[in-house]
Design an enzyme around this catalytic site. Sequence first.
Site, PDB file in Angstrom:
ATOM      1  N   LYS A  46      -7.944   0.565  28.119  1.00  0.00           N
ATOM      2  CA  LYS A  46      -7.686  -0.209  26.901  1.00  0.00           C
ATOM      3  C   LYS A  46      -6.193  -0.267  26.596  1.00  0.00           C
ATOM      4  O   LYS A  46      -5.638  -1.325  26.292  1.00  0.00           O
ATOM      5  CB  LYS A  46      -8.452   0.380  25.718  1.00  0.00           C
ATOM      6  CG  LYS A  46      -8.237  -0.400  24.413  1.00  0.00           C
ATOM      7  CD  LYS A  46      -9.056   0.150  23.266  1.00  0.00           C
ATOM      8  CE  LYS A  46     -10.482  -0.314  23.341  1.00  0.00           C
ATOM      9  NZ  LYS A  46     -11.236  -0.018  22.101  1.00  0.00           N
TER      10      LYS A  46
ATOM     11  N   GLU B 106      -4.800   9.715  33.413  1.00  0.00           N
ATOM     12  CA  GLU B 106      -5.565   9.812  34.650  1.00  0.00           C
ATOM     13  C   GLU B 106      -5.646   8.451  35.360  1.00  0.00           C
ATOM     14  O   GLU B 106      -5.442   8.354  36.577  1.00  0.00           O
ATOM     15  CB  GLU B 106      -6.990  10.317  34.363  1.00  0.00           C
ATOM     16  CG  GLU B 106      -7.056  11.712  33.776  1.00  0.00           C
ATOM     17  CD  GLU B 106      -7.078  11.722  32.248  1.00  0.00           C
ATOM     18  OE1 GLU B 106      -7.575  12.702  31.679  1.00  0.00           O
ATOM     19  OE2 GLU B 106      -6.602  10.730  31.635  1.00  0.00           O
TER      20      GLU B 106
ATOM     21  N   GLY C 258     -14.801   2.483  23.972  1.00  0.00           N
ATOM     22  CA  GLY C 258     -14.899   2.622  25.417  1.00  0.00           C
ATOM     23  C   GLY C 258     -16.307   2.903  25.902  1.00  0.00           C
ATOM     24  O   GLY C 258     -16.771   2.324  26.896  1.00  0.00           O
ATOM     25  N   ARG C 259     -17.017   3.782  25.209  1.00  0.00           N
ATOM     26  CA  ARG C 259     -18.358   4.163  25.678  1.00  0.00           C
ATOM     27  C   ARG C 259     -19.402   3.093  25.386  1.00  0.00           C
ATOM     28  O   ARG C 259     -20.561   3.247  25.778  1.00  0.00           O
ATOM     29  CB  ARG C 259     -18.763   5.500  25.062  1.00  0.00           C
ATOM     30  CG  ARG C 259     -18.721   5.560  23.551  1.00  0.00           C
ATOM     31  CD  ARG C 259     -18.832   7.003  23.061  1.00  0.00           C
ATOM     32  NE  ARG C 259     -18.713   7.148  21.628  1.00  0.00           N
ATOM     33  CZ  ARG C 259     -17.563   7.225  20.962  1.00  0.00           C
ATOM     34  NH1 ARG C 259     -16.412   7.149  21.630  1.00  0.00           N
ATOM     35  NH2 ARG C 259     -17.540   7.375  19.660  1.00  0.00           N
TER      36      ARG C 259
ATOM     37  N   GLU D  49     -19.905  12.295  22.557  1.00  0.00           N
ATOM     38  CA  GLU D  49     -18.632  11.823  22.031  1.00  0.00           C
ATOM     39  C   GLU D  49     -18.836  11.065  20.730  1.00  0.00           C
ATOM     40  O   GLU D  49     -17.959  11.045  19.863  1.00  0.00           O
ATOM     41  CB  GLU D  49     -17.922  10.940  23.058  1.00  0.00           C
ATOM     42  CG  GLU D  49     -16.467  10.657  22.712  1.00  0.00           C
ATOM     43  CD  GLU D  49     -15.703  10.007  23.840  1.00  0.00           C
ATOM     44  OE1 GLU D  49     -15.073  10.737  24.629  1.00  0.00           O
ATOM     45  OE2 GLU D  49     -15.741   8.766  23.945  1.00  0.00           O
TER      46      GLU D  49
ATOM     47  N   HIS E 140     -36.987  21.266  41.110  1.00  0.00           N
ATOM     48  CA  HIS E 140     -36.665  22.366  42.012  1.00  0.00           C
ATOM     49  C   HIS E 140     -35.352  23.037  41.620  1.00  0.00           C
ATOM     50  O   HIS E 140     -34.760  23.768  42.425  1.00  0.00           O
ATOM     51  CB  HIS E 140     -36.606  21.855  43.448  1.00  0.00           C
ATOM     52  CG  HIS E 140     -37.912  21.305  43.927  1.00  0.00           C
ATOM     53  ND1 HIS E 140     -38.874  22.082  44.549  1.00  0.00           N
ATOM     54  CD2 HIS E 140     -38.456  20.067  43.831  1.00  0.00           C
ATOM     55  CE1 HIS E 140     -39.920  21.337  44.840  1.00  0.00           C
ATOM     56  NE2 HIS E 140     -39.701  20.104  44.409  1.00  0.00           N
TER      57      HIS E 140
ATOM     58  N   LYS F 138      -5.130  15.990  25.133  1.00  0.00           N
ATOM     59  CA  LYS F 138      -4.227  15.052  25.790  1.00  0.00           C
ATOM     60  C   LYS F 138      -2.764  15.347  25.437  1.00  0.00           C
ATOM     61  O   LYS F 138      -1.882  15.345  26.298  1.00  0.00           O
ATOM     62  CB  LYS F 138      -4.564  13.613  25.367  1.00  0.00           C
ATOM     63  CG  LYS F 138      -5.844  13.057  25.948  1.00  0.00           C
ATOM     64  CD  LYS F 138      -6.015  11.613  25.505  1.00  0.00           C
ATOM     65  CE  LYS F 138      -7.265  10.991  26.073  1.00  0.00           C
ATOM     66  NZ  LYS F 138      -7.421   9.576  25.647  1.00  0.00           N
TER      67      LYS F 138
END
Length: 542
Positions: A203, A209, A264-265, A350, A381, A503
């Site tokens: 954005k 990152e 964002g999500r 979040e 399992h 951050k």
Amino acid sequence: MTLKSLPAWNALEAHFQQIRNTHLRDLFAAGDKESPKRVERFTISGAGLGFDFSKHRIDDKTLPLLIDLARATGVEARRDAMFAGEIVNPTEQRAVLHVALRSHDVNAPFAKEVQAERVKMAVFADKVRNGTWTGHTGKPIRHIVNIGIGGSDLGPKMVTHALHHFADPKLKSYFVSNVDGADLQRVLEQIDPETTLAVIVSKTFTTQETMTNARSLREWFASNGVSEANMAKHFVGVSANTAEVVKFGIAEANVFQMWDWVGGRYSLWSAVGLSIMLSIGPKHFDDLLAGAERMDRHFREAPLERNLPVVMGLLGIWYRNFFGAQSQLVAPYSEAMHFLPSYLQQLEMESNGKSAELDGTMVDYPTAAVIWGEPGTNGQHAFFQMIHQGPTLIPIDFIAVLTAEHPLPNHHDKLLANCFAQSEALMLGRTVEEARKIAGPDRPDLVPHIVFPGNRPSTTIVLDELSPQSLGALIALYEHKVLVQGTIWNVNSFDQWGVELGKILGKVVEADLTADQPVAATKHDSSTTALIAKARAKAGRK
């Protein structure tokens, strides 16, 4: 009035004390004597999804009391405010309009902007898919590398993987998010600089990152003979900050728009989903949007007691706030939905992992549960032992797809059998008497080890097939669940201030790791100072 002082809350608390020790075996035994049977009373549908919540620790009084709580806390009003484009993200003074991204209503907020961007995406995707858009040597694109993190990675990766059977077989999709160079290196070893297109999604176009990975990928292209003039053939950007994208070196014509009214999500429906569209094509992407829009209509129009997101959200409140369940398991019995649990981790935790109410008051009740999961049958399992016989109550969402997306015989019946059997076993358990029969007279010592308490609640969500439409509806179902729960808890589901401090400090620590001089002992706490010193020493810095 606080949440826990509401009459609706107090009524639920009293009801909980009455029902808390009632076993699901007994609820089914009593409910199946009635007409309609328990499963019929506690199964609803919407937007093409089936929703069986009969295996929950509720009776006929529970849901009406939960609905009273939804009304008392203003769920309907907040839902309508979101769809109307009102500011429902007060800390950032923003509307929340991911629903506008999939709306076909020409009068919806930002309808012209959304449609224009969708057309731009489709034109570009068609060029890549039909070979008109080529790399610097004229070869068609064969590798798509999506670079982003958080919502710019989890959503597109999850959907692209889930809809692999709709993908263009000529195109291979890769997703890079971690700043750990091993993530990017793994992809670099599989792609060709002549046939690779990078989609950089951020954005702000300043996310550490993402930009670190983007610069390294750019250097890789350059080291493999791609000139500066030809770099535009291999990069497009998705951002709300066009100036930064152009500064990076991506042509303005290759920038796709994000907006500040989409978190964002919640953004896979926008140009953030460009890698999805490149993989499955514009038509199937439109079908994904249509499935989500269908769930949007259901959420707005269905009565609360038959409303999937409302009922789903309320069941989560029931276990989190009354039974004290700390986590929620999502178990898709579909390898294609491998990344759904990790996507939902961000979406739910979040969004609602907050301690401050909208007015700044600290909550005195638990909010978001820990979301986790793994596709079935793998989870059986791994961790199902704990769910069956451990002392911790963990509600489960089973997700079953009735039609296989592959041609292999004998697999799908076994998959569905395991899904349905697990929900039944968790509900029923195994009594002491049943355990004694299995153990036999010679092994009474086995009895405590093979008793299952049962009474473990689960929902089974049923999709007829794993299609773009059904997946879109499923994702939107969970999105709206978040709104329902956030409204009841009175938190802002649409900000994420909790990610900021790490951050900020990360930049400070990085500067200290790479500085010419040792770090002052008083700059950080003693633990952080020692860790920085160890890393500096290993790197050959004093």
